[in-house]
Structures are given as C-alpha cells and as structure tokens.
Design an enzyme around this catalytic site. Structure first.
Site, mmCIF file in Angstrom:
data_model
loop_
_atom_site.group_PDB
_atom_site.id
_atom_site.type_symbol
_atom_site.label_atom_id
_atom_site.label_comp_id
_atom_site.label_asym_id
_atom_site.label_seq_id
_atom_site.Cartn_x
_atom_site.Cartn_y
_atom_site.Cartn_z
ATOM 1 N N ILE A 131 0.861 -1.194 0.000
ATOM 2 C CA ILE A 131 0.000 0.000 0.000
ATOM 3 C C ILE A 131 0.894 1.240 0.000
ATOM 4 C CG2 ILE A 131 -1.725 1.315 1.301
ATOM 5 C CD1 ILE A 131 -2.809 -1.310 2.356
ATOM 6 N N ARG B 57 0.973 5.793 -0.825
ATOM 7 C CA ARG B 57 0.163 6.986 -1.065
ATOM 8 C C ARG B 57 0.308 7.337 -2.547
ATOM 9 N NH1 ARG B 57 3.933 11.262 2.189
ATOM 10 N NH2 ARG B 57 4.884 12.339 0.412
ATOM 11 N N GLY C 217 11.914 0.136 1.962
ATOM 12 C CA GLY C 217 10.942 -0.438 2.868
ATOM 13 C C GLY C 217 9.848 -1.270 2.234
ATOM 14 N N GLU D 16 -0.307 12.190 7.314
ATOM 15 C CA GLU D 16 0.325 10.887 7.476
ATOM 16 C C GLU D 16 0.124 10.363 8.894
ATOM 17 O OE1 GLU D 16 1.476 8.737 5.568
ATOM 18 O OE2 GLU D 16 2.241 9.634 3.727
#
Length: 492
Positions: A169, A171, A188, A290
């Site tokens: 997932i 943004r 990551g 965020e």
C-alpha cells in the site's frame, strides 16, 4: 459470513450492518475535496487525528459530489474491536491470529473474467473522454493536500521474470487525466525492489491498483520484512484469515493480475527512472496527512504511474479511503507489526512475552507495549532482551514500554499506572542512539539532534521498563479484591 457468496468487501459490510453502532451511511451530498475527511474526523477517525475526534462507526457516503453512482467508504477498520468482529476473533489477540496466518498461508487462485465483478465495466485510457479525476471519487483529505489521493489502494506487482509477486500500500495522488504520482518509501517495500529490476533493464513495470477490498486483504498487505521476506505474497495471509483463497484475475490491458472481487482495479505501468513533483498541481509543499498526525511533506520526486485502464463493478462501486493518522491506519499497520514481534520473540524467548499492542499513540508503527511474564530470578533482564527483539522485528519501531502480565496493555491508565508505580527514571530507561527509523516522524531531522541524527529517518530509540524486579514481586502486589465469578448477575 452471512451468505454463501465469495468473500469480499460487500459481504463484510452486510455482516457489519447487523452490529449495533458499527456502520452508518448517509445520502446527504458530500464534497470529496476536504469535506468528506473533515466530517469523518469528528465521527470516527480516532488515532492521532487532530482533536476533537473519536472512535466511531464505519461510514458510507452514498452521494458524492461530482461522482453520481459511486460511493465512498471510510473507517471500515477504524476500531480494533470492529476488526475483531470482522475477523471473528478476540480483538486483544489479533496479533497472535495474524502470526498464525503468516505461518499457515492460503495461496490465491486465478479466476476467469466472467467470475470477476471488478471487470464488469472497462474504461481504457485511450478513450477520448478518459480522465481518472472524473472517474474515481478519490478524496482530498485537507485543503492543502497535493490533490485527490488513493489511500487504500493495494498495489499488485511482480518481478520481471514473474517468479515473485507482492502486494503493498502506498500513497498515490491523481496528477492528471492518466497519471498517478506514487511515493515508494526507500528500502521499505518489496514493490521498490521489483521496480529496481525493471529500471535496470529500462522497462515499465506493470501493476494493478486494487481499491475496495475486504479488511483481511488491507491488513495482510501491510506485513514487512523480516516476517514476510521478498517474494512472500501477503495475499496468502488474507486467504488464511478468511479461510478462503483471494481470487485474482488477469488484467485487460497489462500483463499483471488484479484482485477479482475488488470494487475498482486501475491497470497501469510504473515508468522506469522517471519522477515528478508530488504537489505539481498545488505547490503547497504538502502531500497528505500521514500516520504520525502531521501533514506529510510533498516529495520532489515521486514515481510516475501511467494508467492503461480502469475497471470497476456495475452496481454503485465503492471507493475505499482512509485518513492517514486515524485509528484505521493503526489497524492496518499495528496489528501486523504485533504479529511480527510475536513471531520473533516466540522463537527467541518462548513463553516470556504474553502479548503486545501497537497503540494508536504511535500510529501503529512507532510504539509497542509488551506484556512480560517472569517465572523465576533467571528471567530478570529477559524483558529488555524482548525489547531489543521488537526493534529487530520492525525497524520503524521507536518506543517500547515493558509491563508485567497483570497489566492490561489495552488500558492506558493501567499502563501509565505501571510507569508511575513500578518505574524509576534513573534505572528503568534505555536509550539506543543512531538507529534507523521512519522518515515521516518530524523529530527525525539532523537539525533536531545533529550529534545523533546524521540523515533524515534516523532516531534515538526508547525503552521504558515498567516490570517489577523478580526478587521484589511481593512489594508490588495489587490490592487483593475477592474473585466473584457471578458478578454479572448483579447487572440483570
């Protein structure tokens, strides 16, 4: 579940509607530009969202301005107790449930187009009137956002040889009629590893962006290394949680699979070695809110995604969205992190960590509370070993609070009671300097602590040891109230 239909978001919602206070829908018109998130902020966002906020129901907006026939769902898992209801499991041991799911995966299956409701309608980017900004009701969370964001889109990607695949997932902001800006956090995500392989051969990477999914997929997709190494497709976790394989379908315009029972599938390609300014349309300097509770800064060089097609269900397709700092993010990021920590400590020091909780105060990522069981004097110090293992299990973890097994880790009053009565700052604080953490934490800037933070994303990590020394246990016994098994009879 309530019917014999295959497992998907609609099946989950049909069951959730039968749970009092867990679901609400409205026909009142809502503007997706800042208004939708602004309303849900009050009703049910929770987490680290600016106060006032609260934990509340999942909410369906049926009348979205500018998008007739489309609905927006927010907050489906913005409550740990609701996640427990959806997964039919005690909310306090969801980390154990996910750990078990990782260890007993259920492989996805591929179905034909006629079995894939996500492909009932096909819109191609070559169509003369195609414009993703007019098709997908992606909300803009604040008035200074870089644009409309896909916040609950599960990206399916594979290695160039198609031997490995993964879901993640990210943004994603709608930049123009057929372009998405995607932020892939360095180092990551498995998708980034696959993209590097494509960039090495200078070829676009085919992906699907799947929107409107059952919570098992959204939660399972957020596992990270080392629990799910490169090539471990987390849809296997969702299959185990649902006890039913996730159904996949071949894309209509790209050589990639999509999730067959999603509400929407965006078929696209990530362009190799190509980047663009995230807030190119607004120049506000901000991206979107965020998980730490602050507006994320716009990235000057997000990856460029070119859309090839959009497919969706015929019947009022649902756009699923979330608010970055909300309780929903805690469910997605925190519960898999708990599972990762439990997996590592169970192997290294079995039986010593009874449970862990990644609290909303850390957005699901930055903080964990660990419940420690000491059996004898030889266990003294094992609690701090457990904290180090937690940092090893999840590199973005920043704070660990250690408590004894008579403390309710889901009750902040109980946890802070521990810190006030079983803790001395002079001996029970551990600080680990110069470690890697999460770049969205605004305190992790070199100017904040030049001596210890060389580059953004480094941090000093903290352990608060609130466990009682074993040889002093008799001085810390809680008041011995009588056990009354029939206490509930007095409420009748």
């Amino acid at each position: 579940m309530t019917t014999n239909e295959p497992y998907d978001l609609r099946k989950v919602l049909a069951e959730l509607k039968n749970e009092p206070g867990q679901y609400h829908e409205t026909d009142k018109e809502i503007d997706p530009n800042a208004d939708l998130a602004g309303v849900y902020r009050y009703i049910g966002a929770g987490g680290t969202v600016k106060r006032p906020t609260q934990e509340g129901p999942a909410m369906m907006f049926n009348n979205v301005k500018g998008f007739p026939g489309s609905r927006v769902l927010i907050g489906a898992i913005a409550s740990r107790k609701r996640v427990g209801m959806i997964l039919h499991h005690d909310y306090k041991t969801l980390g154990h449930l996910l750990n078990d799911a990782v260890n007993h995966p259920v492989q996805p299956v591929t179905v034909s187009k006629d079995q894939a409701p996500a492909q009932e309608v096909v819109l191609k980017a070559t169509d003369p009137d195609f414009d993703i900004r007019k098709i997908l009701a992606a909300p803009t969370n604040t008035e200074q956002d870089a644009g409309p964001y896909i916040t609950m889109g599960v990206v399916y990607g594979s290695s160039p040889d198609n031997k490995q695949s993964d879901v993640t997932i990210h943004r994603m902001v709608l930049e123009d009629k057929d372009t998405i800006g995607m932020y892939i956090m360095p180092g990551g995500r498995h998708l980034g590893a696959f993209l590097k392989e494509y960039e090495a051969i200078n070829e676009p990477m085919p992906i699907t962006i799947n929107i409107g999914l059952d919570p098992a997929i959204a939660i399972g997709a957020t596992f990270e290394p080392p629990t799910t190494p490169l090539g471990y497709n987390e849809l296997q976790v969702a299959g185990a949680l649902r006890d039913e394989p996730v159904q996949l379908v071949q894309g209509t315009t790209v050589n990639q699979l999509g999730i067959a029972r999603s509400e929407w599938i965006i078929e696209a390609e990530i362009l190799p070695n190509t980047h663009m300014q995230e807030d190119i349309n607004t120049n506000t300097g901000f991206a979107m809110p965020e998980f730490p509770g602050y507006d994320g800064l716009a990235n000057p060089a997000v990856n460029v995604v070119k859309i090839k097609a959009v497919t969706h269900r015929k019947d009022n397709p649902i756009v699923q969205t979330t608010i970055g700092p909300s309780e929903e993010h805690v469910s997605m990021a925190g519960i898999p992190t708990e599972a990762s920590i439990l997996s590592l400590v169970d192997r290294a020091i079995p039986g010593k960590v009874k449970n862990v909780y990644n609290a909303p105060a850390g957005g699901g990522k930055l903080m964990t509370i660990m419940q420690i069981h000491k059996e004898d004097e030889a266990d003294e110090g094992i609690q701090r070993q457990a904290a180090l293992l937690a940092f090893s299990a999840f590199k973005e973890l920043k704070t660990v609070i250690l408590v004894d097994d008579d403390v309710d880790i889901f009750d902040w009053n109980d946890v802070m009671w521990t810190i006030n009565t079983r803790f001395q700052a002079s001996r029970d604080i551990m600080v680990l300097e110069g470690m890697r953490n999460h770049p969205l934490d605004p305190s992790e800037l070199p100017e904040y602590d030049p001596a210890r933070i060389r580059i953004r994303g480094m941090s000093s990590k903290l352990v608060l040891d609130g466990t009682v020394p074993f040889d002093m246990k008799d001085k810390f016994e809680r008041a011995p109230f009588k056990e009354m098994p029939n206490w509930e009879d007095y409420l009748k």
